[in-house]
Scaffold this motif. Structure first.
Motif, PDB file in Angstrom:
ATOM      1  N   ALA A  94       0.833  -1.206   0.000  1.00 45.87           N
ATOM      2  CA  ALA A  94       0.000   0.000   0.000  1.00 45.87           C
ATOM      3  C   ALA A  94       0.868   1.257   0.000  1.00 45.87           C
ATOM      4  O   ALA A  94       0.591   2.214  -0.731  1.00 45.87           O
ATOM      5  N   ILE A  95       1.931   1.251   0.791  1.00 43.69           N
ATOM      6  CA  ILE A  95       2.830   2.409   0.832  1.00 43.69           C
ATOM      7  C   ILE A  95       3.593   2.537  -0.481  1.00 43.69           C
ATOM      8  O   ILE A  95       3.750   3.634  -1.020  1.00 43.69           O
ATOM      9  N   GLU A  96       4.033   1.423  -1.036  1.00 40.42           N
ATOM     10  CA  GLU A  96       4.757   1.444  -2.313  1.00 40.42           C
ATOM     11  C   GLU A  96       3.888   2.028  -3.433  1.00 40.42           C
ATOM     12  O   GLU A  96       4.378   2.786  -4.260  1.00 40.42           O
ATOM     13  N   ASN A  99       3.978   5.812  -3.898  1.00 37.32           N
ATOM     14  CA  ASN A  99       5.235   6.423  -4.369  1.00 37.32           C
ATOM     15  C   ASN A  99       5.711   7.546  -3.456  1.00 37.32           C
ATOM     16  O   ASN A  99       6.387   8.473  -3.894  1.00 37.32           O
ATOM     17  N   ALA A 100       5.353   7.489  -2.170  1.00 38.30           N
ATOM     18  CA  ALA A 100       5.685   8.554  -1.230  1.00 38.30           C
ATOM     19  C   ALA A 100       6.895   8.220  -0.365  1.00 38.30           C
ATOM     20  O   ALA A 100       7.342   9.050   0.412  1.00 38.30           O
ATOM     21  N   ILE A 175      -4.754   8.530   7.787  1.00 40.26           N
ATOM     22  CA  ILE A 175      -5.129   7.137   8.006  1.00 40.26           C
ATOM     23  C   ILE A 175      -6.165   7.118   9.125  1.00 40.26           C
ATOM     24  O   ILE A 175      -5.876   7.527  10.239  1.00 40.26           O
ATOM     25  N   PRO A 176      -7.372   6.666   8.864  1.00 40.75           N
ATOM     26  CA  PRO A 176      -8.401   6.690   9.917  1.00 40.75           C
ATOM     27  C   PRO A 176      -8.100   5.711  11.036  1.00 40.75           C
ATOM     28  O   PRO A 176      -7.476   4.676  10.815  1.00 40.75           O
ATOM     29  N   MET A 189      -2.734   7.747   1.483  1.00 44.29           N
ATOM     30  CA  MET A 189      -1.475   7.147   1.896  1.00 44.29           C
ATOM     31  C   MET A 189      -0.310   8.105   1.645  1.00 44.29           C
ATOM     32  O   MET A 189       0.585   8.255   2.481  1.00 44.29           O
ATOM     33  N   GLN A 190      -0.330   8.778   0.496  1.00 40.39           N
ATOM     34  CA  GLN A 190       0.741   9.720   0.171  1.00 40.39           C
ATOM     35  C   GLN A 190       0.789  10.853   1.193  1.00 40.39           C
ATOM     36  O   GLN A 190       1.851  11.208   1.699  1.00 40.39           O
ATOM     37  N   LYS A 191      -0.371  11.417   1.539  1.00 40.99           N
ATOM     38  CA  LYS A 191      -0.423  12.503   2.517  1.00 40.99           C
ATOM     39  C   LYS A 191       0.034  12.027   3.898  1.00 40.99           C
ATOM     40  O   LYS A 191       0.723  12.740   4.616  1.00 40.99           O
TER      41      LYS A 191
END
Length: 199
Positions: A94-96, A99-100, A175-176, A189-191
């Motif tokens: 999910a993080i990948e 691209n953050a 992220i809630p 996710m990027q934020k």
């Protein structure tokens, strides 16, 4: 469903054991496979066998890999001084996708949960501390889930590493609470990665 021959029933039963696949979906998939060209069925079976044979755990970060070191740990372009700690491979994925983050990962293989009998020795926390002892690590980002177990895990790691010179950060808002990283959209996710904060 006993109006189907035994081989079809066996395949339906096997498919229905997959997560999110009920009996009706398993039946449709089994019939699709039955009517698909032979080469497609053979390719599917071969891909499953190859998956089981070739996938292993990265010796550094514990991600899924087809080599001793995964592609991220082997990539010289990745920031080897930064480690993002996640609970499982789907969180890493999910993080990948966002691209953050361009560092490396550490996959714990779960979270602390005393109620369920899961303590520090049951997940890969010792391995994280061993990596943290390296002089090259400058930042550890805690990206465990925001539920009770994830927060307890993050707090435990913080407590153990707070006397080191490593910068310790936690993923930020976006992220809630109680959210599962694998279901978070890419922008959120990027934020969350961009706005992580010191702890």
């Amino acid at each position: 469903m006993n109006y189907y021959p035994e081989p079809i029933l066996k395949l339906i039963n096997s498919l229905s054991k997959l997560p999110g696949i009920g009996k009706n979906t398993a039946e449709r998939l089994a019939l699709h496979i039955l009517h698909a060209p032979n080469h497609e069925a053979v390719t599917l079976a071969s891909d499953i066998i190859e998956l089981k044979k070739s996938i292993q755990i990265c010796s550094v970060c514990f991600a899924l890999s087809d080599k001793d070191k995964c592609r991220i740990c082997s990539d010289p372009q990745r920031d080897q001084t930064s480690i993002c700690v996640v609970e499982n491979p789907t969180d890493m994925a999910a993080i990948e996708k966002s691209n953050a983050f361009l560092g490396t990962y550490h996959i714990l293989g779960g979270a602390l949960s005393p109620i369920d009998g899961i303590g520090p020795d049951d997940i890969r926390i010792k391995e994280l501390f061993k990596r943290a002892a390296s002089k090259t690590i400058k930042e550890i980002i805690l990206a465990t889930k925001t539920n009770v177990e994830g927060e307890a895990t993050a707090s435990y790691i913080l407590e153990k590493l707070k006397k080191t010179k490593i910068k310790l950060t936690r993923i930020a808002s976006g992220i809630p609470m109680g959210g599962d990283l694998q279901y978070i959209d890419q922008l959120t996710m990027q934020k969350a990665m961009e706005k992580r904060y010191d702890v």
